[in-house]
Design an enzyme around this catalytic site. Sequence first.
Site, PDB file in Angstrom:
ATOM      1  N   LYS A  39       0.835  -1.205   0.000  1.00  0.00           N
ATOM      2  CA  LYS A  39       0.000   0.000   0.000  1.00  0.00           C
ATOM      3  C   LYS A  39       0.867   1.252   0.000  1.00  0.00           C
ATOM      4  CE  LYS A  39      -3.782  -0.411   2.312  1.00  0.00           C
ATOM      5  NZ  LYS A  39      -4.489  -0.737   3.557  1.00  0.00           N
ATOM      6  N   ARG A 108      -2.994   2.947   8.714  1.00  0.00           N
ATOM      7  CA  ARG A 108      -3.322   1.683   8.063  1.00  0.00           C
ATOM      8  C   ARG A 108      -2.088   0.798   8.015  1.00  0.00           C
ATOM      9  NH1 ARG A 108      -7.912   2.741   4.096  1.00  0.00           N
ATOM     10  NH2 ARG A 108      -8.225   4.988   4.286  1.00  0.00           N
ATOM     11  N   GLY A 117      -6.156 -10.776   8.843  1.00  0.00           N
ATOM     12  CA  GLY A 117      -5.710 -11.192  10.166  1.00  0.00           C
ATOM     13  C   GLY A 117      -4.911 -10.113  10.835  1.00  0.00           C
ATOM     14  N   MET A 119      -4.294  -6.021  11.796  1.00  0.00           N
ATOM     15  CA  MET A 119      -5.111  -4.849  12.047  1.00  0.00           C
ATOM     16  C   MET A 119      -5.199  -4.053  10.773  1.00  0.00           C
ATOM     17  SD  MET A 119      -4.589  -1.767  14.643  1.00  0.00           S
ATOM     18  CE  MET A 119      -4.547  -0.546  13.341  1.00  0.00           C
ATOM     19  N   ARG A 352      -3.705  -0.572  -6.888  1.00  0.00           N
ATOM     20  CA  ARG A 352      -2.838  -1.750  -7.004  1.00  0.00           C
ATOM     21  C   ARG A 352      -3.216  -2.462  -8.291  1.00  0.00           C
ATOM     22  NH1 ARG A 352      -5.979  -4.976  -2.153  1.00  0.00           N
ATOM     23  NH2 ARG A 352      -7.952  -4.993  -3.256  1.00  0.00           N
ATOM     24  N   HIS A 468     -11.939 -31.634   5.166  1.00  0.00           N
ATOM     25  CA  HIS A 468     -11.708 -32.991   4.678  1.00  0.00           C
ATOM     26  C   HIS A 468     -12.238 -33.163   3.263  1.00  0.00           C
ATOM     27  CE1 HIS A 468     -12.774 -37.273   4.210  1.00  0.00           C
ATOM     28  NE2 HIS A 468     -11.633 -37.476   4.858  1.00  0.00           N
ATOM     29  N   ARG A 593       3.104 -46.579 -17.960  1.00  0.00           N
ATOM     30  CA  ARG A 593       3.000 -47.632 -16.951  1.00  0.00           C
ATOM     31  C   ARG A 593       2.605 -48.930 -17.653  1.00  0.00           C
ATOM     32  NH1 ARG A 593      -0.144 -43.612 -15.860  1.00  0.00           N
ATOM     33  NH2 ARG A 593       0.470 -42.039 -14.309  1.00  0.00           N
ATOM     34  N   ARG A 649       7.999 -47.889 -18.306  1.00  0.00           N
ATOM     35  CA  ARG A 649       8.415 -48.328 -16.969  1.00  0.00           C
ATOM     36  C   ARG A 649       8.058 -49.794 -16.779  1.00  0.00           C
ATOM     37  NH1 ARG A 649       5.677 -45.718 -11.774  1.00  0.00           N
ATOM     38  NH2 ARG A 649       3.959 -47.060 -12.411  1.00  0.00           N
ATOM     39  N   SER A 800      14.402 -40.419 -14.162  1.00  0.00           N
ATOM     40  CA  SER A 800      13.105 -39.760 -14.155  1.00  0.00           C
ATOM     41  C   SER A 800      12.660 -39.694 -12.706  1.00  0.00           C
ATOM     42  CB  SER A 800      12.109 -40.550 -15.004  1.00  0.00           C
ATOM     43  OG  SER A 800      10.851 -39.923 -14.955  1.00  0.00           O
ATOM     44  N   ASN A 804       5.916 -38.493  -6.836  1.00  0.00           N
ATOM     45  CA  ASN A 804       4.822 -38.969  -5.977  1.00  0.00           C
ATOM     46  C   ASN A 804       5.388 -39.886  -4.898  1.00  0.00           C
ATOM     47  OD1 ASN A 804       3.198 -37.731  -7.793  1.00  0.00           O
ATOM     48  ND2 ASN A 804       2.283 -39.585  -8.631  1.00  0.00           N
ATOM     49  N   CYS A 868       8.303 -37.478 -13.717  1.00  0.00           N
ATOM     50  CA  CYS A 868       7.053 -38.064 -14.192  1.00  0.00           C
ATOM     51  C   CYS A 868       6.037 -38.223 -13.071  1.00  0.00           C
ATOM     52  CB  CYS A 868       7.309 -39.398 -14.877  1.00  0.00           C
ATOM     53  SG  CYS A 868       8.002 -40.641 -13.784  1.00  0.00           S
ATOM     54  N   TYR A 888      13.115 -32.386 -19.034  1.00  0.00           N
ATOM     55  CA  TYR A 888      11.694 -32.409 -19.382  1.00  0.00           C
ATOM     56  C   TYR A 888      10.834 -32.668 -18.154  1.00  0.00           C
ATOM     57  CZ  TYR A 888      11.900 -37.520 -19.146  1.00  0.00           C
ATOM     58  OH  TYR A 888      12.047 -38.808 -18.713  1.00  0.00           O
TER      59      TYR A 888
END
Lengths: 916, 916
Positions: A39, A108, A117, A119, A352, A468, A593, A649, A800, A804, A868, A888
């Site tokens: 600001k 401000r 959250g 002031m 802004r 959830h 896969r 794979r 690769s 996950n 991957c 890649y």
Amino acid sequence: MFSGIRATARQERLVATQDKFVFDFTEGNKDLKDLLGGKGANLAEMTNLGLPVPPGFTITTEACKVYLETGSEPASLRDEVSAHLAALEKTMGKKLGAASDPLLVSVRSGAKFSMPGMMDTVLNIGLSDASVKGLVKQSGNERFAWDSYRRLVQMFGKTVLGVEGELFEEALEEVKRAKGTVNDLDLDAADLKGLVKTFKKIVKDHAGRDFPQDPREQLDLAVHAVFDSWNSDRAKLYRRQERIPHDLATAVNVCSMVFGNLGEDSGTGVAFTRDPASGHQGVYGDYLSNAQGEDVVAGIRNALPLAELEQLDKKSYDELMTIMQTLENHYRDLCDIEFTIERGKLWMLQTRVGKRTAAAAFRIAVQLVDQGLIDLDEALHRVNGAQLAQLMFPRFDENTKAEKIGRGIAASPGAAVGKAVFDSYTAVKWSRSGEKVILVRRETNPDDLDGMIAAQGILTSRGGKTSHAAVVARGMGKTCVCGAEELEVDTKKRRFTTADGRVIEEGDLISIDGSTGKVYLGEVPVVPSPVVEYFEGTLHAGADEEGGLVKAVHRIIAHADSARRLRVRANADNAEDASRARRYGAQGIGLCRTEHMFLGEERRKEVERLILADNDADREAALSVLLPLQKTDFVELFTAMDGLPVTVRLLDPPLHEFLPDITELSVRVALAEARKDPNENDLRLLQAVHRLHEQNPMLGLRGVRLGLVIPGLFAMQVRAIAEAAAERKLAGGDPRAEIMIPLVGTVQELEIVRDEAEKVLAEVSAKTGVDLKIALGTMIELPRAAVTAGQIAEAAEFFSFGTNDLTQTVWGFSRDDVEASFFTAYLEKGIFGVSPFETIDRDGVGALVRNAAIEGRKTRPDLKLGVCGEHGGDPDSVHFFHEVGLDYVSCSPFRIPVARLEAGRAAIETAGSDSR
Amino acid sequence: MFSGIRATARQERLVATQDKFVFDFTEGNKDLKDLLGGKGANLAEMTNLGLPVPPGFTITTEACKVYLETGSEPASLRDEVSAHLAALEKTMGKKLGAASDPLLVSVRSGAKFSMPGMMDTVLNIGLSDASVKGLVKQSGNERFAWDSYRRLVQMFGKTVLGVEGELFEEALEEVKRAKGTVNDLDLDAADLKGLVKTFKKIVKDHAGRDFPQDPREQLDLAVHAVFDSWNSDRAKLYRRQERIPHDLATAVNVCSMVFGNLGEDSGTGVAFTRDPASGHQGVYGDYLSNAQGEDVVAGIRNALPLAELEQLDKKSYDELMTIMQTLENHYRDLCDIEFTIERGKLWMLQTRVGKRTAAAAFRIAVQLVDQGLIDLDEALHRVNGAQLAQLMFPRFDENTKAEKIGRGIAASPGAAVGKAVFDSYTAVKWSRSGEKVILVRRETNPDDLDGMIAAQGILTSRGGKTSHAAVVARGMGKTCVCGAEELEVDTKKRRFTTADGRVIEEGDLISIDGSTGKVYLGEVPVVPSPVVEYFEGTLHAGADEEGGLVKAVHRIIAHADSARRLRVRANADNAEDASRARRYGAQGIGLCRTEHMFLGEERRKEVERLILADNDADREAALSVLLPLQKTDFVELFTAMDGLPVTVRLLDPPLHEFLPDITELSVRVALAEARKDPNENDLRLLQAVHRLHEQNPMLGLRGVRLGLVIPGLFAMQVRAIAEAAAERKLAGGDPRAEIMIPLVGTVQELEIVRDEAEKVLAEVSAKTGVDLKIALGTMIELPRAAVTAGQIAEAAEFFSFGTNDLTQTVWGFSRDDVEASFFTAYLEKGIFGVSPFETIDRDGVGALVRNAAIEGRKTRPDLKLGVCGEHGGDPDSVHFFHEVGLDYVSCSPFRIPVARLEAGRAAIETAGSDSR
């Protein structure tokens, strides 16, 4: 290597500390957001542009840091503020809180990032029992002056002195009740004067001190309150959730007050320099005459469209239009603006770069390029993958006649239609019989998992983006609207009630829009995304009438393609997916896969034989049936991806996945035995299931371990790949297979499998006379592989990253289990800002990826590196992969455009300067 | 940071490469094992001591490396060998393979580490059709000469030219059959001459070339064969299993031949400078007259006790005694020796520091100190934790009258007695009814797991140290003898048959000794270990008559204690274990698990209530019942460990561990329903079990996650600890509690739990008036915690490495699942040399531990570091923990002496020079 970000930030901070803690608006500029907050920096920028900003100054974030660390302001701050205040008083020709003609200021907060959250604001600082009389005289408006004082005592009491806000509200209501009105405007000066007295008593009783009459004390206390609010629980939680560093601190803006509530020639408004919904140019905004900003928020009266200001006050309107043009040209972007007109004089209170919809973002970016305001790099920088992804979801037809019956939080995008059901059991039962269902619950918990899987979408009346339902639905990629609080869900009676009393029973059709949060009764027609039609090549000519959205997307993605270094591949397991991936721009397959090649009626029988085999002959017989079937699969795949790399794979999942569930089978066997009707085959199966049962299959016999334990399994797969490639080559094709070994933890595993594979490749080469150049590489999906990547690279031609699995083992939680059980709590407590399965965890998983890339290339400089895991299609993660130098990313076909866009953005952002 | 060991080794190698590739025995010494191999270095050492070593020279490992890398010898090697050969010929006064009086040589491999799988020896090089006649003349023994030639062709054909050895064996058998004898010695010169012809034809037919008549060609081919054997499959496998680097290469020793088979005044023998079984001084060894070394191995005739040599050849005997004393004084250790007497002249063929039993190791070390040959540091260096651990197992009484019925491989130590059972089902059934059983199988597989758990010990007739039975039993710490091949196991008939036809039926008592591999019929009395009795304080005076074993152990451990930097703590969960740990020398508790505090009739009920609670009141009620019970547990623990630190880990395991098994319960419910007799409580439980069921509980809701999800759980535990500590302090005790948060992955988790814990501590402090200083720390047991240790240290006063869990996640396998399913294959293929759950994996898990230690201390220099995984009691791992600078290791009470010993060894080895 893994030195924390925190330590670094701390050092920088120490270096940055300086002696000047206050900047006049004339001293700053828009690039000083770290020091002046967003600001403050923009107020300074507007001031320097010569725009009419009420004079004022900003106390820096550095002052706040000192205050927070030491518990008191920097020694020099008081004098600095005095000097700036004196200058302000001189400019304004008034003295802060002077009895005769008081200068009033607002205080401000303003951090680098906008942050709920903290002031927010205290207005009218400088008013006191004495100066309120001066304001009466100065404004000629007694009611206005006492109302202003009333507001100050109320705001100050609540936000600075910590008095419960409801106490003031109740006192106000009480006065209105006594007067027989519900409208503040019906209170006259005497009422408000009485209220000031009441409010001051409330302050005295609950804060244990008088409302301060000394204006400078008011100012100082307000500044400290802003400082303190940086560490409020809500602010800390928000920062944890948004991953905003805790040590940025906030600046404080002290600004001379202007009033929009001084009569009909005054007012206040908000404006956008173009339409934030569509991106079209024009006049967009709202104006409320004789009002202050907070009245707009309170919604006491309806605001007017901004265009009508022209009728009310043409001079101010024209000036505003000119200023908006100036700002857009200056910021080279859509700006949003807050302004106030005080007795015909226009003042700019804030500006802004404005928020916008996804479609508007693309359109505006391209329009600004056409206007010559920005170049294509900048246009690319201005849009992002999340916006593009939004544009690729099907949407509900906006012209629907279906009734909108509620609105919740847009928790997981998509458009879902189905019959309302109120428990998991019914959801599963109905969906098994072919019905589409929407699972409606007050809130969900792990018991509802099966129902969530069965449903088209999930609707809840409680909980936010981290509930959830929201977390699990996003994890599943399933449409979800949550926290639709106006809906009353009664799961026992199997129905829910809308705000206007309408009752929706089990079985009624409803539609939910996970991108807008809207809930409809009945079936809303779904409109395909024109962007998807464009990629699929099914967009009919002239269909892109929505302001050239598709053209804008096309132009920006084309630029991203020319800018990016990262190549983009697809995760695709069969020829159909591969073809689709090509249409979306895939430059190869990064993960094919092979699990599905072991499924299907005929194959499953052989796989069962393979698993139950207790001798080589049975095992080989099973494998020899599977071989030609799988070879055919590969021929199709290589045909679809002719000329592009295809990384295959070898089998990864634990074998028991190909057998029945242990609990189900145990129950079946027990019941059969109870009936004295045992089934021989079930018994034999149960034995095998017991033998293969694992406490933690994710950490069991899978990946390369299967290949090392089951003789001939990997060799069969390698042979199928090699024979398919040879066949394609002989047919004149250009197959480019690469073989990837999953779940390697140590180079020895890879060496053994590699030796075996090379033997098979040589055999097939010799037999077919085709020179097969098939690279052998590995997934890096275990922490050990990442840590010892330098060793593993000795036996791998490519890595690769399987992010996950890597995320699962680095954090020690399995996605299946934890999203349902504790991710909600973790997101709520801010332990994660975002699920690490969605966006790569840079400090943990990311540090290991970086290490593996560096060490791997030390051993083998031409090592090819890709990713991957699902992170390959996540915008923020793509930037990370660019930074660590991968070659890649590979992601699901649908995410390819997102990855292309973000790869381009990453490239220009790395190349660009830091000042952006 | 994680740069591989391989790269480093490669660099060192390049630096070490030098020009001299051949060393005469007079040029080397015992410290040049890297260059000359163990055998060559010791031959040189003996030569320089003036001992009678047949002259010769050593071709270095560097020459071998060049050969293996380039495929041919170093250019200068041929000339160097020629020069050394010429010198040798000059010394011996003979020429290699000369027709008249030939010099014969042996060619032996000799790597730094003794290594089966490599080519061993070719004797008699230099013999040919021509020179054999010279040997006849020179030796005056035609039979000897032709026998020597026959042996050369056979050995050369087999090991150098790769001809199947059986072909020679069969031809030899054929001749003996024709002659009607079974004894080689009955063949005369003519027979042997005929055999040479036959053997040469076999070579020609199967190697495709003539047996080389040129002695130099014989030599060169034999040298190359030794070089090549470094990379034989067996040698590579052995190196992988033993973690011997692949690039050390082997040296080759060329030594002039001496003959022990030239008549009754010749012979060959082996000797030890003291008893390798007991450590006692004296004359130990065997002697076989008129024989060569290989005859001793073949066991054709029984060897004589060495002492009898004194009668046969007093001169040689006396000389040997003097030499043995010289060697022991020189090597300052027990040496073993191979020697040959050729016509009354003693020759030393080999010496090395000899193997010995665990008890002998301790006794010898202390004896040598007393003799002034070594100091206590060196004595400590000479023993190890594995030996100490062996001495701490109970053993069978050696004076047993029980019949020894077989012997297998000592796969997992201990002494187990029980009834023989032949399947898992019976093992479980009998053990449940209170019987002790030994599970006897041909070999085991995962189906046998339950039976293995139920049994006292496991006996198999197949498989080696890496078989399923061996691996799993070691993992369980269960006694196992495997591969007892002379036992015929018939599981169908439920019995096994011994070599002499004795039949042992199901239910017969047997005893198996996992430390020796011996199997007995009947119950053998078990003798407690005197070393354990010493620690327990139950050893009665004068009981240590076994040559002062206990005294030796005491003395060496006392020295280790004075030398070590690492402190040693115990993993102990209750007062009883804690007291025992103190007796074994624990300096605190490094891991007190609190799981057991949630078990037991009364508590389990409350835990069930806690889990099933769907409101705060129920939850709090359950916790408030548990609080005083757990407080009592802690008071007892702090009393037992008064004055020493006690690290308490808050609840770690997943909640469902406190509920019934899902499959069992499902079957029970289904059967009850089938009987139309549903059980309400079971149904309710099943619902909870379903809700808490996890695919991979190891990666689920456990550790700190429980504390963050279940309100009040951790606070209750912290309160119990704090109140117990306060009570002890008020009673005048010195409780030193530390609280440890398990499974932390990110500093945010720790911060939240820490805030909560600090609040509770402050409350208890205020309530009791006791100043509680309780350190809060965390386990580092997730890769992410190790990687972000610098951040985590901001909220942790100590780290305790949980290397069990860390190993599971770094490798991505869970101990429960994989030891049974693929560790056997991995050990056999040499992917592991040893299970990473037994000895810490330095390159993977270790690298993360090291990183965490460094980064943690960067943030907090006084961070206390320990380890509480099972690795804390593993000898090799203790060295690693010393190296990376931990403050303490914590292990099970029984392993404490081992840890103390190894911590001492690690300290002196780090401090000592590299020349050791």
